[in-house]
Scaffold this active site. Structure first.
Site, PDB file in Angstrom:
ATOM      1  N   SER A 156      14.691  -1.237 -30.653  1.00 39.20           N
ATOM      2  CA  SER A 156      13.480  -1.666 -29.942  1.00 39.20           C
ATOM      3  C   SER A 156      12.240  -1.195 -30.672  1.00 39.20           C
ATOM      4  CB  SER A 156      13.411  -1.037 -28.554  1.00 39.20           C
ATOM      5  OG  SER A 156      14.502  -1.378 -27.789  1.00 39.20           O
ATOM      6  N   GLU A 213      14.731 -11.421 -29.758  1.00 40.14           N
ATOM      7  CA  GLU A 213      13.723 -11.419 -30.817  1.00 40.14           C
ATOM      8  C   GLU A 213      14.463 -11.269 -32.148  1.00 40.14           C
ATOM      9  OE1 GLU A 213       9.819  -9.393 -28.662  1.00 40.14           O
ATOM     10  OE2 GLU A 213      11.291  -8.058 -29.551  1.00 40.14           O
ATOM     11  N   ASN A 238       7.540  -5.697 -26.387  1.00 37.31           N
ATOM     12  CA  ASN A 238       7.170  -4.311 -26.095  1.00 37.31           C
ATOM     13  C   ASN A 238       5.733  -3.998 -26.496  1.00 37.31           C
ATOM     14  OD1 ASN A 238       9.381  -3.428 -24.719  1.00 37.31           O
ATOM     15  ND2 ASN A 238      10.507  -2.844 -26.565  1.00 37.31           N
TER      16      ASN A 238
END
Ligand code: NAI
Length: 509
Positions: A123, A156, A194
């Site tokens: 992430s 993604e 994010n």
């Protein structure tokens, strides 16, 4: 570019929450899957959990027993990386640690066929850095799934500096073949979701810090008025404040402490107190058994007018008038600046100025502002704020107007851009900068926010619906009000507003 054929073998490394979910997704996509974890027994337990989850789907009638068995049988547990020599695609989901990830890929590179693709589910670690020690970084990319991977549609596909177009395109096609909604992103802190989503939490926390409204009221405005599935505080409680604040801090630091991502003191206090949210039993809300959820604030009603005067066009808020007309309020229209008059009271859509400033600048006494909602044609909950000069009676009469037209009303303190508008323009502003910096295309940013966070509308499409000029005006007024760089409008947004071009059609790299 074609997706990997279903005969292609997929290896998943790390059998925690994400690895297990990803293994299930790949097996549901028809691939044989090898699952590995360094922790003794972890991969087998993960496999058992997947089989359990599949059998629950069978019970609910969402899967046939035969398919569930096939998917379960497609997943094999292996006890070392050596077993992966023949795989076509590796997806790593181990601890979030650069050195640990590099070690795995350096070892894998010596084992795999030269045409195998390697990906990480990280992430927050840079794809470029993980790939740096590899001999063939062109076959390495990010494949960022969202939790829970079997349910969340977004992936993604993140390119590092060296990732080849072929690698990226095969991954996009493969994710799509698995029923996902993949988007292209460049390796930058937070990728798309994010990064852009930080404003959702940050603006909620900011209005709370300023005492504009309480937690349940802000949540209700965002959820019911904004149409988001959850308010920012409910969502942070669900994610966990330790996790949410760590992501904020990592994005803040990675962008050289850009004030847009500034961590909130309120959230830091919650973490310090161990009030991590649902998982610790308490965060912004109390999750103890029997705890009562506090209600959002509801405005006190005065006398609803029988007739209103609408001066000019209300833009995106125009359908609001239908809800007034539907309950028999008489509407007279005259040319003007886009405001509503209830006798001597002026009711206006927020332009990012506080009501107090706007009333002073426009020499108005009784001015009440209303917030953005997702759909002005469908009465939901709306936020109102009055100027300091405005009487309580004037505010109550406006509350009565909305309530008569079936709107729930929450009165909040006089904050510029209220709650929903401020959140949406800041999401769009971040989205615009994400386009400007070539991280992703406008369409992919909107898709990412809709499928990675379940936003009711992509922030760029939403800004386009509000109108570029108005969004820019709201941001400029926020920046002026606070004197903070945090609210600086993206230069892409400025350009689009000047040329009346839609953000969704803005240039992307
Ligand atoms: P987790 O802690 O649930 O699972 C990680 C697993 O990796 C553990 O079972 C651990 O034993 C294993 N592991 C650690 N080092 C290993 C190694 N060298 N070789 C093989 N296995 C190893 O973590 P989670 O939540 O599944 O996250 C995994 C990755 O996915 C992280 O990079 C995380 O940032 C990322 N991610 C997490 C999301 C989430 O919501 N939890 C969402 C999207 C990405």
């Amino acid at each position: 570019m074609n997706a990997l054929p279903s005969t292609a073998q997929v290896a998943v490394i790390g059998a925690g929450a994400m690895g297990a979910g990803i293994a299930q997704v790949a097996a549901q996509g028809g691939h044989p899957v090898l699952l590995f974890d360094v922790r003794e027994g972890a991969a087998s337990r993960a496999r058992e959990n997947i089989v359990g989850a599949l059998s629950r789907l069978v019970e609910k009638g969402r899967l046939t027993a035969e398919t569930a068995e096939q998917i379960g049988n497609a997943i094999s547990v292996v006890d070392s990386l050596d077993a992966m020599a023949d795989v076509d695609l590796v997806i790593e989901a181990i601890v979030e640690d650069l050195d640990a990830k590099r070690a795995v890929f350096c070892q894998l590179e010596t084992l795999l066929r030269p045409d195998a693709i390697m990906t990480t589910n990280t992430s927050s670690v840079s794809i470029t850095s993980i790939a740096a020690p590899l001999r063939h970084p062109e076959r390495f990319a990010g494949m960022h799934f969202f939790n829970p991977a079997p349910l969340m549609a977004l992936v993604e596909v993140v390119s590092g500096l060296a990732t080849s177009t072929q690698t990226r395109e095969v991954l996009l096609a493969t994710a799509e073949a698995w029923g996902k909604k993949p988007v292209r992103a460049k390796s930058t802190p937070g990728f798309i979701v994010n990064r852009v989503a930080r404003s959702f939490y940050a603006e909620g926390l900011r209005v709370l810090e300023e005492g504009v409204a309480d937690v349940p009221t802000i949540d209700a405005l965002i959820r019911e008025g904004g149409g988001f599935r959850m308010g920012p505080f409910e969502l942070m409680d669900l994610i966990g404040h330790d996790v949410n604040s760590a992501v904020t801090r990592s994005v803040f630091d990675a962008y050289s402490q850009d004030p847009r991502f500034k961590p909130s003191l309120i959230q830091q206090e919650l973490v310090a107190a161990g009030r991590l949210g649902r998982k610790s039993g308490r965060g912004f809300y109390d999750y103890a058994q029997g705890a009562v959820r506090p209600e959002p604030a509801t405005g006190v009603a005065g006398n609803a007018p029988k007739r209103i005067l609408v001066a000019g066009d209300l833009g995106v808020a125009e359908p609001l008038l239908d809800s007034f007309a539907a309950v028999g309020i008489e509407i007279e229209r005259v040319p003007g600046e886009g405001v509503i008059h209830l006798d001597t009271i002026t009711l206006a859509f927020t332009d990012g100025r506080s009501a107090t400033l706007r009333a002073a600048q426009e020499s108005l006494i009784d001015l009440v502002l209303f917030d953005l909602v997702l759909d002005f044609g469908q009465p939901s909950r709306i936020g109102l704020a009055k100027a300091d000069q405005t009487s309580d009676q004037a505010l109550q009469d406006v509350v009565a107007l909305f309530q008569q037209a079936c709107w729930k009303v929450s009165v909040i303190d006089d904050a510029p851009a209220l709650v929903v508008m401020r959140t949406v323009v800041m999401l769009a502003n971040e989205g615009a900068d994400t386009v400007l910096q070539g991280v992703a295309s406008p369409a992919d940013i909107d898709q990412a926010m809709r499928y990675g966070t379940n936003y009711p509308r992509g922030p760029l499409a939403w800004a386009d619906a509000i109108g570029g000029t108005q969004v820019l005006q709201v941001l400029s007024n926020l920046q002026h009000h606070y004197g903070e760089d945090r609210y600086r409008p993206s230069s892409l947004l400025r350009r689009c507003a000047l040329t009346q071009r839609k953000l969704l059609q803005a240039r992307s790299h």
